[in-house]
Design an enzyme around this catalytic site. Sequence first.
Site, mmCIF file in Angstrom:
data_model
loop_
_atom_site.group_PDB
_atom_site.id
_atom_site.type_symbol
_atom_site.label_atom_id
_atom_site.label_comp_id
_atom_site.label_asym_id
_atom_site.label_seq_id
_atom_site.Cartn_x
_atom_site.Cartn_y
_atom_site.Cartn_z
ATOM 1 N N THR A 36 -20.367 -72.474 26.002
ATOM 2 C CA THR A 36 -20.635 -73.822 25.510
ATOM 3 C C THR A 36 -21.207 -73.805 24.095
ATOM 4 O O THR A 36 -20.940 -74.721 23.307
ATOM 5 C CB THR A 36 -21.586 -74.585 26.450
ATOM 6 O OG1 THR A 36 -22.769 -73.810 26.663
ATOM 7 C CG2 THR A 36 -20.920 -74.862 27.794
ATOM 8 N N GLN A 111 -15.712 -65.513 34.477
ATOM 9 C CA GLN A 111 -15.003 -66.650 35.044
ATOM 10 C C GLN A 111 -14.323 -67.465 33.948
ATOM 11 O O GLN A 111 -13.590 -68.403 34.251
ATOM 12 C CB GLN A 111 -15.985 -67.539 35.819
ATOM 13 C CG GLN A 111 -16.627 -66.843 37.012
ATOM 14 C CD GLN A 111 -17.772 -67.640 37.597
ATOM 15 O OE1 GLN A 111 -18.854 -67.688 37.026
ATOM 16 N NE2 GLN A 111 -17.549 -68.272 38.724
ATOM 17 N N HIS A 131 -10.395 -65.283 36.421
ATOM 18 C CA HIS A 131 -9.593 -66.503 36.496
ATOM 19 C C HIS A 131 -8.422 -66.482 35.509
ATOM 20 O O HIS A 131 -7.807 -67.522 35.256
ATOM 21 C CB HIS A 131 -10.463 -67.740 36.255
ATOM 22 C CG HIS A 131 -11.451 -67.978 37.358
ATOM 23 N ND1 HIS A 131 -12.639 -68.670 37.188
ATOM 24 C CD2 HIS A 131 -11.433 -67.618 38.670
ATOM 25 C CE1 HIS A 131 -13.303 -68.708 38.335
ATOM 26 N NE2 HIS A 131 -12.598 -68.072 39.242
ATOM 27 N N ILE A 248 -28.354 -69.887 26.056
ATOM 28 C CA ILE A 248 -27.912 -68.515 26.299
ATOM 29 C C ILE A 248 -27.710 -67.750 24.996
ATOM 30 O O ILE A 248 -28.070 -66.573 24.890
ATOM 31 C CB ILE A 248 -26.632 -68.522 27.154
ATOM 32 C CG1 ILE A 248 -26.975 -69.025 28.560
ATOM 33 C CG2 ILE A 248 -26.018 -67.127 27.237
ATOM 34 C CD1 ILE A 248 -25.775 -69.329 29.418
#
Length: 258
Positions: A36, A111, A131, A248
């Site tokens: 993000t 992911q 994924h 993060i």
Amino acid sequence: MASTHPAADAEAIQRANALIASARRIVVLTGAGLSTDSGIPDFRGPDGVWTRNPEAERLSTIDTYLGSADVRERAWRARMDHPAWQADPNPGHDAITGLSRTGRLALTVTQNIDGLHLEAGLPAEELVEIHGSMRCVRCVGCGITSPMQATLARVRSGEPDPPCELCGGILKSATIFFGEALVAADLNRALGAAKDADLLLAVGSTLQVYPVADMVPIAASNGASVVIVNGEPTAMDDMADVVVLGSISEVLPAIVNL
């Protein structure tokens, strides 16, 4: 603009840093929260893709996609405009690549489908994209894969739903759609690495998507330390030795501290 992330706990960062510094076989699990800060929205967060537009989830549901040319055309338009094409790895990605260079990172399981771990220099042999990857296209007929940008060029040239040039089959991004099974070899490698780890570092994942979220209890039940780094509390914080909440891209470099 003020950050929406909670302020990171300096003591938690120090405890996480000490655990990582002493670990010799580290496995990392990353989710949408890692990217993000690179400008790629998550899916189910407050400003997530599916939160803002629940209809968008249909574009990644395999039966709907295969059964509707209109859905496929909308999916191709969405792929052209995906923010990942303009995104760069952030310091969180770089911190994981730096950890790899120490020789103590056994595996990273992501992911995410954006390819930013590879862009940040993480060796492909140390990465499982559980994924799949949006940077490739796969034909559901013959199974051939090819670069996504080559197919997007066909869309821009006037093919709204470009077929496979080899067999005429339907093309899709080389990602795991709803209704599709994970690649068994990738899942086995991920769960096996969690079992053998002495530390599992979960970054930017809500830890609500199974079976990959099982990596956390598998690691913990086999004696590994568990460190969770996320912008918000997760479903498995009670299993962690340390939980660090914060941005993060800011806290992960401090935790790794290479």
